[in-house]
Design a protein around this motif. Structure first.
Motif, PDB file in Angstrom:
ATOM      1  N   GLY A 171      21.455  22.152  70.817  1.00 19.23           N
ATOM      2  CA  GLY A 171      22.021  22.664  69.573  1.00 19.23           C
ATOM      3  C   GLY A 171      23.488  23.008  69.680  1.00 19.23           C
ATOM      4  O   GLY A 171      24.198  23.049  68.672  1.00 19.23           O
ATOM      5  N   PHE A 172      23.960  23.256  70.920  1.00 27.67           N
ATOM      6  CA  PHE A 172      25.373  23.572  71.128  1.00 27.67           C
ATOM      7  C   PHE A 172      26.176  22.362  71.598  1.00 27.67           C
ATOM      8  O   PHE A 172      27.401  22.355  71.485  1.00 27.67           O
ATOM      9  N   THR A 173      25.518  21.366  72.151  1.00 24.50           N
ATOM     10  CA  THR A 173      26.219  20.208  72.700  1.00 24.50           C
ATOM     11  C   THR A 173      26.292  19.035  71.732  1.00 24.50           C
ATOM     12  O   THR A 173      27.172  18.194  71.860  1.00 24.50           O
ATOM     13  N   GLU A 174      25.393  18.954  70.782  1.00 26.04           N
ATOM     14  CA  GLU A 174      25.403  17.861  69.828  1.00 26.04           C
ATOM     15  C   GLU A 174      26.392  18.156  68.698  1.00 26.04           C
ATOM     16  O   GLU A 174      26.705  19.318  68.413  1.00 26.04           O
ATOM     17  N   PRO A 175      26.902  17.104  68.037  1.00 23.86           N
ATOM     18  CA  PRO A 175      27.736  17.346  66.857  1.00 23.86           C
ATOM     19  C   PRO A 175      26.992  18.171  65.817  1.00 23.86           C
ATOM     20  O   PRO A 175      25.757  18.152  65.746  1.00 23.86           O
ATOM     21  N   SER A 176      27.737  18.907  65.027  1.00 24.87           N
ATOM     22  CA  SER A 176      27.137  19.842  64.081  1.00 24.87           C
ATOM     23  C   SER A 176      26.304  19.157  63.014  1.00 24.87           C
ATOM     24  O   SER A 176      25.485  19.801  62.355  1.00 24.87           O
ATOM     25  N   SER A 177      26.496  17.858  62.823  1.00 24.27           N
ATOM     26  CA  SER A 177      25.738  17.133  61.811  1.00 24.27           C
ATOM     27  C   SER A 177      25.654  15.662  62.194  1.00 24.27           C
ATOM     28  O   SER A 177      26.511  15.146  62.920  1.00 24.27           O
ATOM     29  N   ASP A 178      24.612  15.001  61.705  1.00 24.47           N
ATOM     30  CA  ASP A 178      24.510  13.554  61.910  1.00 24.47           C
ATOM     31  C   ASP A 178      25.436  12.793  60.977  1.00 24.47           C
ATOM     32  O   ASP A 178      25.658  11.589  61.166  1.00 24.47           O
ATOM     33  N   LYS A 179      25.943  13.460  59.965  1.00 26.58           N
ATOM     34  CA  LYS A 179      26.908  12.872  59.047  1.00 26.58           C
ATOM     35  C   LYS A 179      28.099  13.820  58.951  1.00 26.58           C
ATOM     36  O   LYS A 179      28.105  14.745  58.139  1.00 26.58           O
ATOM     37  N   LEU A 180      29.083  13.569  59.792  1.00 28.48           N
ATOM     38  CA  LEU A 180      30.234  14.459  59.851  1.00 28.48           C
ATOM     39  C   LEU A 180      31.149  14.310  58.651  1.00 28.48           C
ATOM     40  O   LEU A 180      31.911  15.225  58.330  1.00 28.48           O
ATOM     41  N   LEU A 181      31.096  13.154  57.984  1.00 25.61           N
ATOM     42  CA  LEU A 181      31.926  12.912  56.817  1.00 25.61           C
ATOM     43  C   LEU A 181      31.044  12.607  55.611  1.00 25.61           C
ATOM     44  O   LEU A 181      29.954  12.047  55.758  1.00 25.61           O
ATOM     45  N   PRO A 182      31.490  12.959  54.424  1.00 24.49           N
ATOM     46  CA  PRO A 182      30.710  12.606  53.218  1.00 24.49           C
ATOM     47  C   PRO A 182      30.726  11.096  52.978  1.00 24.49           C
ATOM     48  O   PRO A 182      31.534  10.363  53.559  1.00 24.49           O
ATOM     49  N   ASP A 183      29.844  10.642  52.131  1.00 25.86           N
ATOM     50  CA  ASP A 183      29.760   9.212  51.829  1.00 25.86           C
ATOM     51  C   ASP A 183      31.060   8.724  51.198  1.00 25.86           C
ATOM     52  O   ASP A 183      31.717   9.439  50.430  1.00 25.86           O
ATOM     53  N   LEU A 184      31.402   7.481  51.522  1.00 25.45           N
ATOM     54  CA  LEU A 184      32.568   6.860  50.909  1.00 25.45           C
ATOM     55  C   LEU A 184      32.301   6.587  49.433  1.00 25.45           C
ATOM     56  O   LEU A 184      31.171   6.280  49.021  1.00 25.45           O
ATOM     57  N   HIS A 185      33.344   6.669  48.649  1.00 29.31           N
ATOM     58  CA  HIS A 185      33.238   6.302  47.246  1.00 29.31           C
ATOM     59  C   HIS A 185      32.942   4.802  47.150  1.00 29.31           C
ATOM     60  O   HIS A 185      33.464   4.013  47.947  1.00 29.31           O
ATOM     61  N   PRO A 186      32.100   4.402  46.214  1.00 28.00           N
ATOM     62  CA  PRO A 186      31.766   2.955  46.107  1.00 28.00           C
ATOM     63  C   PRO A 186      32.979   2.046  46.012  1.00 28.00           C
ATOM     64  O   PRO A 186      32.941   0.907  46.509  1.00 28.00           O
ATOM     65  N   GLN A 187      34.054   2.507  45.429  1.00 26.77           N
ATOM     66  CA  GLN A 187      35.242   1.668  45.313  1.00 26.77           C
ATOM     67  C   GLN A 187      36.049   1.609  46.606  1.00 26.77           C
ATOM     68  O   GLN A 187      37.027   0.854  46.682  1.00 26.77           O
TER      69      GLN A 187
END
Length: 363
Positions: free
Chosen positions: A157-173
């Protein structure tokens, strides 16, 4: 009374006898007025306590033997514990828990060793002794594996990145847009400490032009292994025009082998469209196939590494290769900025030759 008389005789009569026997008999040695003996009163003799003779020291054989035995037991226990701890530490360093489980599986299975029903009583007895002897170390190994799994699950819990998705989804465009990931220290800035002024952070030459120009083509992300209390104020002062879209700090890294690595697979972006630029790219990223190494900056005034890299990055953004990783692999072990210039010159030379060849046939 008998003791009293005996003591008087021993003190006054007995010493006198040897003196008479040892002196030569002569009238000249006899004095008319012999010296009187000092008389000790009977009260004094009776009141004086008898001399106390200290009892002989008891033999310490039993105590020494038991103490020595206890010392040997303590030494053996300490040596055993030290050996066990050292072995566990080495195994923890050298092998993963799955490798330990696999390597010791056969040994632990021996604790259930048995012989067939047709075996003799002696063979059954030997099998029982063998199984009993193996059971303790086997159970110890199983306990070690269970404890280590539990600890590693907790530490993850301390060694892994804080989330599996560090950035929000890209805009479709923006699905076609490449993501330019930038390291902070010794790539965009350099922090230096001196006694007379404390900490100061310096901007790398050309960093403003680099960010402002490439923000037109890329989604720019700063990915640092520093704490956010350092990253946030530095970027706020560095990026006055808002060219950097996202910032990631230490909580987004993967802690492994004592270092904080950038895990580009957690960025929620297509790995074929990610470029990671860093002065320590290959040492700080878990995806070397996406790395664009540049020279680390340590306050050199004549540094132009960022500006030299702009033509290559602009070319990639405009031509949008299907996968950036084979392109970067073709530059492996070379200075990408300098090699790109050489390739560009070679391409222009070939194009010029083709034009001249075409003019020749038109004539």
């Amino acid at each position: 009374m008998a003791r009293f008389l005996s003591r008087i005789v021993r003190n006054h009569v007995v010493p006198f006898i040897p003196r008479m026997n040892t002196r030569p008999f002569s009238s000249s040695t006899i004095s008319a007025d012999p010296p009187r003996e000092h008389m000790v009163s009977s009260a004094a003799i009776l009141n004086d306590p008898p001399p106390v003779t200290p009892p002989p020291p008891s033999s310490p054989t039993g105590t020494t033997g038991s103490g020595r035995t206890w010392g040997l037991l303590k030494f053996g226990a300490i040596a055993g514990i030290t050996s066990a701890v050292g072995t566990a530490a080495y195994v923890t360093y050298a092998y993963t828990v799955d490798e330990v489980d696999q390597k010791t599986n056969t040994f632990r299975a021996l604790s259930n060793y048995s012989v067939g029903d047709g075996a003799s009583s002696l063979e059954k007895y030997k099998a029982m002794l063998y199984s009993t002897a193996i059971k303790v170390p086997a159970k110890t190994i199983e306990l070690y594996i269970d404890i280590r799994r539990s600890i590693e699950d907790h530490v993850r819990g301390f060694t892994e990145p804080s989330s599996d998705k560090l950035l929000p989804d890209l805009h479709p465009q923006e699905q076609h847009v490449f993501t330019l990931v930038l390291d902070l220290n010794e790539t965009l800035v350099y922090s230096d400490w001196k006694r007379e002024r404390g900490w100061r952070t310096f901007k790398r030459p050309g960093v403003d032009a680099f960010l402002e120009h490439l923000a037109k083509f890329y989604e720019i992300v700063v990915y640092s292994d520093q704490l956010n209390m350092y990253v946030d104020p530095v970027i706020e002062r560095l990026d006055q025009k808002g060219c950097i879209r996202y910032r990631l700090s230490r909580s987004a890294t993967r802690y492994q082998d004592g270092k904080h690595f950038r895990d580009l697979s957690k960025l929620n972006r297509d790995p074929a469209r990610i470029l990671y630029v860093s002065g320590h790219a290959l040492e700080s990223s878990l995806q070397p196939e996406n790395c664009v190494p540049i020279k680390p900056w340590t306050l050199e005034n004549d540094d132009t590494a960022l500006l030299d890299l702009i033509p290559f990055l602009e070319y990639i953004a405009l031509h949008r290769p299907a996968d950036i990783r084979p392109v970067l692999a073709s530059y492996q072990g070379r200075d990408i900025a300098a090699e790109f210039i050489e390739r560009s010159k070679e391409h222009q030379r070939r194009m010029q030759q083709q034009k001249q060849h075409g003019h020749f046939w038109r004539r």
